[in-house]
Design an enzyme around this catalytic site. Structure first.
Site, PDB file in Angstrom:
ATOM      1  N   GLY A 189     -59.995  -4.703  86.049  1.00 54.65           N
ATOM      2  CA  GLY A 189     -60.197  -3.846  84.880  1.00 54.65           C
ATOM      3  C   GLY A 189     -60.771  -4.620  83.720  1.00 54.65           C
ATOM      4  N   GLY A 241     -61.389  -3.322  75.644  1.00 52.45           N
ATOM      5  CA  GLY A 241     -61.728  -3.944  74.377  1.00 52.45           C
ATOM      6  C   GLY A 241     -61.000  -5.260  74.152  1.00 52.45           C
ATOM      7  N   VAL A 283     -58.858  -7.804  82.947  1.00 58.28           N
ATOM      8  CA  VAL A 283     -57.607  -7.818  83.710  1.00 58.28           C
ATOM      9  C   VAL A 283     -57.898  -8.296  85.126  1.00 58.28           C
ATOM     10  CG1 VAL A 283     -55.647  -6.480  84.531  1.00 58.28           C
ATOM     11  CG2 VAL A 283     -56.708  -5.912  82.339  1.00 58.28           C
ATOM     12  N   ASP A 333     -51.293   4.778  71.235  1.00 57.43           N
ATOM     13  CA  ASP A 333     -52.502   4.775  72.064  1.00 57.43           C
ATOM     14  C   ASP A 333     -52.197   5.333  73.461  1.00 57.43           C
ATOM     15  OD1 ASP A 333     -55.177   4.404  72.573  1.00 57.43           O
ATOM     16  OD2 ASP A 333     -54.967   2.302  73.137  1.00 57.43           O
TER      17      ASP A 333
END
Length: 910
Positions: free
Chosen positions: A586, A589, A593, A703
């Site tokens: 992954g 911002g 990962v 978020d």
């Protein structure tokens, strides 16, 4: 203040140096020498033992996994109490100097890669209670000298390459409770003298090359609970009739031993629960006498048994598996056997394939919780027996074979788990334990990952609880071991706030404190002023450097105080194969990962920050400070961090099924059914409810989005990414509690609460709005904003025009309209413009549980089938939100008992 700190620093250093000057060696010299020799014989690729250095002292210098008594012995020395070198990737061999550790109680080298012989010198350690050498590659024979360990309680040498015979001297081990010699190459006759061990509870000799006969003398065992001798070669031996007198026996497993003769009468064994005599050459009829009411498992398949099926099998209230396939049984089969299951929720599997059964007595309509297999019997061709054909098909075979393989759903397989009363020994409620994953291994054995949680309303275990639970598992102090085991502890992992709480380290600190007190008390006054004067001159410059470093790195030190594990950059590099792009899973911002594999084989997700990102650094610290104290099954667990060489990385548990967004994307090859989506929504809601009501102080996530809801191997939802989270407001000096936090607007477009966007006032209802958008994504598959269209507006328009079904995701499969309508109404309610019109997170969870309970009561839908699997992961509470109730339901419904357990990994965070 700085001056006081400086003086304290010098004063402490003075005492420590004075201690070392006064007594050069405080651990007995022969034991120090032994440990040095042990290290020299080991290959320590991970450098776990790098502080085992000559010139330092094991008990003072905290040598890794060396634990000492906390007071000096009568000889004036400290002595080593335990060696716990478990699962440390060690290779090499064991030095015979181990025999010099004359006060040792626990020797643990489990799950390494050690080779060579087991040193006979270990037999000199008369104090030894636990000898744990399983999971290595030891070879050669077992030394006779080990029979002199008269205090030995647990002897585990399984999963090695040990050969030769079992020494008769082992009959002298008159404190022994657990003999685990399985999975080796032991040969010859089992010594009948072992029956002299009156304390024995487990005798595990399966998967060796043992031969000869089964000693009838084993009937003399007064306390034996498990005899497991599978996969040996007792050719032409019979099962002694005397085994019917072993009153304490719970499990008798003699599978694949080439046994002959008849089955003895075992009806007098009052506690017998598990009987496996399959894959032998047993003949004659099955004894008609009734077995124990505790009997859950009878496996007599693949023999030469004849005669009828005993009627007494119908009166066994706890029976869960009856396997009689591939014999010569004849006559009639009575359906009375499942009458006790008509009002029961427990399962019953009956396998009668490939016999000579010619008739059915009774109505052939078993309840849904009963599985019947009749293929290969003459009765299958009897057209007069109604419904017979569906029990005679070939699909039953495939189903049976699948049931013995890996348990992909994560629920506990039949017979595999302990009964409810097992938890009495841990003094924990059932809801505090979660079987995170389980899978079958050869044996059959069950590998299990078990998590232990604090009680509801308690944020963490206290130190004494951690010590108690750890010692129970590592020392086998669980009394109901027949239901729980025999087990092999693969790892005991303390995460989050517990990572610094290794209980034996606490004992070490006590030892050091006692040592310092003993040395300093008599002579401190005479010498301390001189030592301080010398140290002041030598340490001043160094202290100034340390002081400035502490000021610069105060945030890092506070992180360590929270107990999160600090990984080195080297460990991260090894885990990811130098951050190879093939391990990238992954990117966002914050950074990239990677999937990584740590030295202990734990699979993790490593979030690597972009170089030079100030925003990333802030999120890095925020996430650590929050997740170090947040522990819930629906929140992603932070395992550690790395802050070296200009790099900042966070290490999480790995979520193998990725993000919710990926699963509801139009590009996803597999679709989630309605029941599974509802389950994911409920899991995410519970995680956020924990943040709002149980975290101290509460937290606003800020978020929440579909890509921040991750899914583990069982599709359990876990909320992730706390980089933007904020602590909820606290009471001011006048006791007033503000209902919002004023902050710069941050989050993801499409998920932002309109009120928060306009006023910059962040509340718990801001998270409710974002979660409502996620619910709409789950139902429709649409993105929050796509081609200029907003998902909230589009679904509201469909709702107002009574065209809701037109926007629902068609890949969900069949679903009850009532459940879908309630779910959609809840999602839209969460997305109301005014915060006061939105439900609280508690109300959201309650409504989702209500929808789930309705779904579970609707039969014959695919959605219900999907959900019935999911509910094992997070069962419903019909009245109100109660994590206690739901976890109790999960564990009590899946615990059944029977099989051995090959491994447990314990994690302590809640």
């Amino acid at each position: 203040m700085e001056g006081v700190r400086y003086c304290g620093y010098v004063f402490t250093t003075a005492i420590y140096c004075f201690m070392l000057l006064t007594v050069a060696q405080v651990t007995h010299p022969s034991e120090v020498s032994a440990l040095v020799s042990v290290k020299s014989g080991l290959i320590d690729n991970m450098e776990y033992l790098k502080n085992w250095q000559k010139g330092s002292d094991p008990c003072i210098s905290n040598w890794t996994e060396v634990y000492c008594f906390n007071k000096v012995g009568t000889d004036g020395y400290f002595h080593v109490r335990e060696l716990r070198l478990m699962n440390m990737n060690l290779s090499g061999s064991l030095a015979p100097e181990l025999g010099q550790l004359s006060h040792l109680k626990i020797m643990n080298f489990m799950w390494n890669d050690l080779t060579g012989n087991v040193p006979g010198e270990i037999g000199k350690i008369k104090s030894l209670k636990l000898l744990l050498l399983n999971g290595n590659r030891f070879s050669g024979s077992l030394p006779d000298q080990l029979g002199y360990l008269l205090n030995l309680r647990i002897f585990q040498i399984d999963q090695n390459q040990i050969s030769g015979s079992i020494p008769k001297s082992f009959s002298h081990l008159n404190s022994m409770q657990h003999i685990h010699f399985n999975n080796n190459s032991l040969s010859g006759q089992i010594p009948k003298e072992l029956s002299n061990i009156s304390t024995l509870i487990h005798l595990l000799l399966d998967s060796n090359n043992l031969s000869g006969y089964l000693p009838p003398e084993f009937s003399a065992f007064p306390s034996i609970r498990i005899i497991q001798l599978d996969n040996n070669n007792f050719s032409r031996s019979e099962i002694p009739a005397s085994y019917g007198n072993i009153s304490s026996l719970v499990k008798l497993s003699l599978r694949n031993c080439k046994l002959q003769g008849s089955i003895p009468d075992l009806s007098r064994i009052q506690n017998l629960s598990y009987l496996d005599l399959s894959w032998n050459q047993l003949s004659g009829s099955i004894p008609q006498n009734k077995l124990s009411n505790n009997m859950t498992t009878i496996i007599l398949s693949h023999n030469r048994l004849d005669g009828s099926i005993p009627k007494s099998f119908s009166s066994l209230p706890s029976l869960q598996k009856l396997s009689l396939e591939n014999n010569h049984l004849n006559g009639s089969f009575s359906t009375v056997i499942w009458q006790k299951k008509l009002t029961s929720t427990s399962r019953l599997e009956i396998d009668l394939r490939n016999n000579s059964l010619s008739d059915i007595s009774g109505t052939l309509e078993p309840p849904l919780n009963v599985t019947l297999r009749l293929q290969g019997n003459p009765v299958c061709s009897n057209a007069n027996v109604r419904n017979i054909i569906k029990f005679c098909g070939s699909e039953a075979r495939a189903e049976h074979e699948t049931s013995n393989s890996t348990n992909v759903n994560g629920s506990c397989p039949i017979h595999a788990c302990p009964k409810d009363n097992y938890y009495d020994d841990l003094h924990l409620d059932l809801y505090q334990m979660l079987i995170e994953s389980s899978s079958w291994e050869e044996g059959p054995r069950l590998r299990m990952h078990l998590k232990v949680f604090p009680a509801v309303g308690v944020s963490t275990f206290n130190k004494s609880e951690v010590i108690r639970i750890s010692e129970l598992f590592s020392s086998w102090d669980i009394s109901v071991v027949d239901l729980f085991g025999p087990y092999e502890l693969l790892n005991f992992t303390l995460l989050g706030p517990y990572s610094y709480l290794n209980p034996d380290i606490q004992a070490k600190h006590k030892s050091k404190g006692a040592l310092i007190a003993a040395i300093v008390a008599g002579v401190f006054a005479a010498f301390v002023s001189t030592i301080i004067a010398v140290l002041i001159k030598r340490q001043h410059a160094k202290y100034q450097s340390i002081l400035s470093s502490r000021k610069r790195l105060s945030s890092r030190l506070s992180i360590k105080m929270d107990g999160i594990k600090s990984f080195t950059f080297r460990e991260m590099t090894l885990a990811t194969n130098n951050f190879d792009i093939s391990n990238q899973v992954g990117e966002g911002g914050y950074g990239t990962v990677f999937k990584g594999i740590l030295a202990d084989k734990t699979i993790v997700a490593i979030k690597r920050a972009k170089e030079g990102s100030l925003q990333g650094q802030k999120e890095f610290l925020t996430e650590i400070s929050l997740l170090s104290r947040l522990h819930h099954r629906n929140l992603v667990s932070l395992l550690g961090y790395c802050d070296e060489e200009g790099e900042q990385m966070l290490v999480y548990e790995f979520m193998c099924n990725g993000t919710l967004r990926n699963w509801i994307s139009v590009t996803c090859k597999e679709s989630l059914k309605f029941g599974a989506r509802l389950q994911i929504a409920l899991g995410a809601a519970k995680g956020i409810l924990y943040l709002h009501t149980e975290a101290h102080p509460p937290i606003f996530h800020r978020d929440i989005k579909a890509s921040n809801i991750l899914l583990d191997s069982k599709m359990t939802a876990k909320v992730a990414d706390f980089g933007l989270s904020r602590l909820a407001p606290v009471q001011d000096d006048e006791g007033v509690l503000p209902n919002h936090v004023s902050t710069i607007v941050k989050g993801t477009p499409g998920y932002l609460d309109p009120e928060y966007f306009l006023t910059r006032k962040l509340t718990d209802k801001s998270d409710v709005y974002s979660l409502g958008v996620v619910f709409l994504e789950i139902l429709t598959g649409m993105r929050p904003i796509s081609h200029g269209k907003n998902i909230v507006r589009e679904v509201n328009l469909a709702h107002d025009s009574e065209k809701m079904f037109s926007v629902m995701d068609s890949t969900m499969g069949p679903y009850p309209s009532e459940c879908m309508e309630k779910f959609a109404a809840l999602a839209l309610k969460c997305c109301e413009d005014k915060p006061e019109d939105r439900p609280s997170m508690l109300e959201v969870v309650r409504e989702l549980e209500t929808i789930q309970s309705i779904l579970n009561m609707i039969p014959d839908t695919e959605a219900h089938t999907v959900d019935s699997k999911a509910k094992f992961n997070e069962p419903k509470s019909s009245s109100s939100f109660s994590e206690t109730t739901s976890r109790d339901a999960f564990l009590s419904s899946s615990m059944t008992g029977g099989y051995s357990i090959s491994g447990i990994t314990l994690t302590m965070p809640r």
